[in-house]
Write an enzyme that holds these catalytic residues in place. Sequence first.
Site, mmCIF file in Angstrom:
data_model
loop_
_atom_site.group_PDB
_atom_site.id
_atom_site.type_symbol
_atom_site.label_atom_id
_atom_site.label_comp_id
_atom_site.label_asym_id
_atom_site.label_seq_id
_atom_site.Cartn_x
_atom_site.Cartn_y
_atom_site.Cartn_z
ATOM 1 N N THR A 13 -4.097 1.513 4.758
ATOM 2 C CA THR A 13 -2.781 0.908 4.973
ATOM 3 C C THR A 13 -1.707 1.974 5.152
ATOM 4 O O THR A 13 -0.739 1.772 5.886
ATOM 5 C CB THR A 13 -2.434 0.003 3.768
ATOM 6 O OG1 THR A 13 -3.331 -1.096 3.768
ATOM 7 C CG2 THR A 13 -1.015 -0.540 3.836
ATOM 8 N N SER A 63 -10.620 0.995 4.685
ATOM 9 C CA SER A 63 -11.589 1.520 3.719
ATOM 10 C C SER A 63 -12.603 0.485 3.232
ATOM 11 O O SER A 63 -13.635 0.841 2.678
ATOM 12 C CB SER A 63 -10.886 2.182 2.536
ATOM 13 O OG SER A 63 -10.389 1.231 1.625
ATOM 14 N N THR A 96 -6.447 1.834 0.033
ATOM 15 C CA THR A 96 -6.493 1.563 -1.414
ATOM 16 C C THR A 96 -7.748 0.798 -1.837
ATOM 17 O O THR A 96 -8.164 0.877 -2.988
ATOM 18 C CB THR A 96 -5.277 0.707 -1.857
ATOM 19 O OG1 THR A 96 -5.314 -0.537 -1.154
ATOM 20 C CG2 THR A 96 -3.965 1.416 -1.608
ATOM 21 N N ASP A 97 -8.347 0.048 -0.878
ATOM 22 C CA ASP A 97 -9.374 -0.922 -1.300
ATOM 23 C C ASP A 97 -10.627 -0.282 -1.901
ATOM 24 O O ASP A 97 -11.240 -0.859 -2.800
ATOM 25 C CB ASP A 97 -9.746 -1.835 -0.121
ATOM 26 C CG ASP A 97 -8.655 -2.874 0.132
ATOM 27 O OD1 ASP A 97 -7.808 -3.078 -0.761
ATOM 28 O OD2 ASP A 97 -8.643 -3.477 1.215
HETATM 29 C C1 SIN Z 1 -7.727 -0.084 3.222
HETATM 30 O O1 SIN Z 1 -8.188 -0.010 2.078
HETATM 31 O O2 SIN Z 1 -8.071 0.692 4.131
HETATM 32 C C2 SIN Z 1 -6.776 -1.157 3.580
HETATM 33 C C3 SIN Z 1 -5.970 -1.643 2.440
HETATM 34 C C4 SIN Z 1 -5.065 -0.604 1.851
HETATM 35 O O3 SIN Z 1 -5.087 0.572 2.147
HETATM 36 O O4 SIN Z 1 -4.250 -1.033 0.978
#
Ligand code: SIN
Length: 328
Positions: A13, A63, A96-97
């Site tokens: 993100t 991710s 973050t995921d």
């Molecule tokens: C990801 O994990 O690539 C998408 C979601 C995020 O980064 O919050």
Amino acid sequence: MRKKLVFLGMGGTIAGTAASAGDNVGYTAAQVGVQALLDSVPGLKAVLGGHTALSEQVCQIDSKDLVPADWQALLYRVTHYLAMDTVTGLVVTHGTDTLEETAYFLSRTVPAELLSRKSVVLTCAMRPASSLTPDGPGNMADAAAVALCPGAEGVLVVCAGKIHSAAHVQKVHPYRTDAFDSGEAGPVGLVEEGRVRLLNAWPAAPANAPAVASIALPASAWPRVELLFSHAGATGAVVRALLQQDAGDAPLRGIVVAGTGNGTIHQAMETALLAAQGQGIRVVRVSRCAYGQVVGGSPSDRSGAFAASGLSAVKARIALMLEIAEQP
Ligand code: SIN
């Protein structure tokens, strides 16, 4: 020669864009290159001090879709740069995921000697780069401050002003910008106006990281370890389905079960898991509770038949993959 701080881009993100600057949820992750993200960090020059920033795009991915080959690609670049005397530390921008999984993977695989006086700091954002109020630039500045902090070492995660260790960090919220927590261990420290305030010791690198060469497996050869939850009404059906090997699938090598409470498993699922274990499948149980870990044996049921881990379910899965990869 000026020392370097290296920024490696993995997507997420933090690199996402939406059609409208007011949209913080309907965006596409992994669109903006890491150098452009770096260019958007306010006051970066001051944070860098005399350091030169260097950037490299390793992956550009949401991710949730990461595969072991992406971790390997990152591990190679991380070890490459950490080995250079001219590099003080690394910042990795990441979604973050699965951030906690990548952090844990690196903490288990980067050779300890490379992390003894240097850190790899993963950072992220909950809002896309196109947001009216993006959180990525501030997180990147904080991550750079941590990577350049004298004494900082190990694999760390920086988000919303908190520094977490790879061992304890967990994503705990799907929307809030302060989306990570270190549970009972608490954060390693805080970043306040660019200054690091340490609350706990920097994490020690595990002494027994597998040699990078030993995990240089082709992506298809990574041991397949699946993750299950035990719950009210669980059955053995999902375990039996896993054992029915499909021609196109990599062979099943292990199962991690996120058990109830102290790692207990529904008796119907447990019976099927014992049968799987009898067929050579490694079974590890963890607790599905948000805090704590499996304590002692479980005399009231048969779960003591399976190895217990104090890690979260997703990290226990990585630990088991690495263990099987090292000693097939
Ligand atoms: C990801 O994990 O690539 C998408 C979601 C995020 O980064 O919050």
